[in-house]
Design an enzyme around this catalytic site. Structure first.
Site, PDB file in Angstrom:
ATOM      1  CG  ASP A 166      -1.905   1.075   1.316  1.00  0.00           C
ATOM      2  OD1 ASP A 166      -2.391   1.490   0.259  1.00  0.00           O
ATOM      3  OD2 ASP A 166      -2.218   1.520   2.436  1.00  0.00           O
ATOM      4  CE  LYS A 190       1.065 -15.304  -7.906  1.00  0.00           C
ATOM      5  NZ  LYS A 190       0.139 -16.136  -8.682  1.00  0.00           N
ATOM      6  CE  LYS A 212     -12.210   5.423 -13.300  1.00  0.00           C
ATOM      7  NZ  LYS A 212     -12.855   4.384 -14.091  1.00  0.00           N
TER       8      LYS A 212
END
Lengths: 244, 244
Positions: A166, A190, A212
């Protein structure tokens, strides 16, 4: 998803504007700007090497500092802030952007506040440094996850990995567009990341469409052979002038 | 995505098997079981009310305890573990499941290890308690995010929200299938969560397909009127006997 665009303002251009931000000019900023940006402690750059950094972390840091010499990459300093000055202006701005956001935090609680990734003693929590390549729109985070970030025994908690993902994709968004908000974070896990190891989070601005920003990243071992996680994210550019 | 299924083992049936697990029987478990499960400190249940809990947190806790009276809901205790006993067996099991996982953590580093969500002083970090409804396959987490989890000024860090979402959907998966791993976590951030406020994370097992578990959740204010985040997740059921 479009509905996710009316999303969470992420402090990225404000709190996260501090890492990687140029040291501000000596002259006072204008009033609108001052109401959104915090007072940072420019004497303490927490992205510089510390005794708690492992050999892997130092080696990678040196490699990236070498890449900075020709100006293609730059190290992004991280200045934490101390004062609560202007915080209420900032919170009011957020509430102005998202009026249905609930109650304000009180002054006493704010006085105890610490940035999540900075709230551990050296070596126990999030040790990291970021580098940015403007031409490639790429942000790399070198991250050493300390023993207080444990999930299953011997490995980092998924939430700690998500936190640094993040932070890294957020930094790519800030460097591209300034004040932004996170709308979506989609992570494929993973493999578990061994506790106290160093990983490289490599993020890239894939495209922009109006307000965006689409940013992807992967999390790999130092030698790049092990893929731990990969993620995509969506950020929305904000216009601070609208609310000032 | 199918490739994300060969994913991160998440300690859920092991470390996270502790919260909500019934107190173990006095007799010694079998050797295979002992090698995977840790020694918990059954004297300290961190999901019980503390002085640092806010009025909102206590009220909600009391409401859910009331719901537990008819047996439809149960409170999930959280016992942290102290000893590093068996941890190396556990890590070896993980490496057996995912052979390309990199280096092992050493004994000195392990001795400092703390569970991420338990590594803050009371009231400063993650304060939470979970309740489970077996008939509805629903896990609810009451979460009070302390001042050391700050992202932008006055609000929780997105990584802290992601951490508690991960913990809650993970608990739904454990309660449904035991030992599981997280393959994907996809979060839409709608609004920032005010620092020190209480939110309710409501997660639900949507469906199972073979070894796959699909679990969704939302994060709302105490009065349920504000939607802060919503998320979907994919977990994969593991078979510990295969590697014991």
């Amino acid at each position: 998803m479009l509905r996710s665009c009316a999303a969470r303002l992420h402090a990225l251009g404000a709190l996260r504007g501090l890492p990687g931000a140029a040291r501000p000019p000596a002259r006072s900023p204008g009033p609108a700007r001052r109401s959104l940006f915090l007072e940072a402690d420019f004497h303490k750059d927490s992205s510089l090497p510390k005794p708690s950094w492992s050999k892997d972390m130092r080696l990678l840091f040196d490699q990236f500092m070498k890449k900075c010499e020709d100006g293609s990459w730059t190290r992004l300093p991280f200045y934490s802030y101390k004062a609560v000055q202007n915080v209420h202006d900032f919170i009011a701005f957020i509430h102005g952007s998202l009026p249905s956001t609930a109650k304000l935090v009180d002054k006493e609680q704010l006085s105890q506040a610490q940035i999540f990734t900075e709230s551990f003693k050296d070596g126990l929590g999030f040790e990291y440094v970021m580098f940015y390549n403007d031409a490639e729109k790429r942000t790399v985070c070198l991250f050493q996850g300390g023993p207080h970030l444990q999930g299953m025994p011997g490995f980092l908690h998924g939430g700690a990995v998500a936190t640094m993902i993040d932070a890294t994709v957020g930094m790519s968004a800030i460097k591209a567009e300034g004040l932004v908000m996170t709308a979506n974070l989609n992570i494929n896990f993973k493999r578990p990341v061994p506790l106290c190891s160093v990983v490289v989070i490599n993020s890239h601005l894939d495209k922009t469409e109006g307000r965006k920003l689409f940013i992807s990243c992967d999390v790999r071992s130092v030698d790049e052979t092990t893929l731990y996680s990969e993620a995509t994210s969506l950020f929305i550019k904000l216009d601070p002038e609208k609310n000032s």
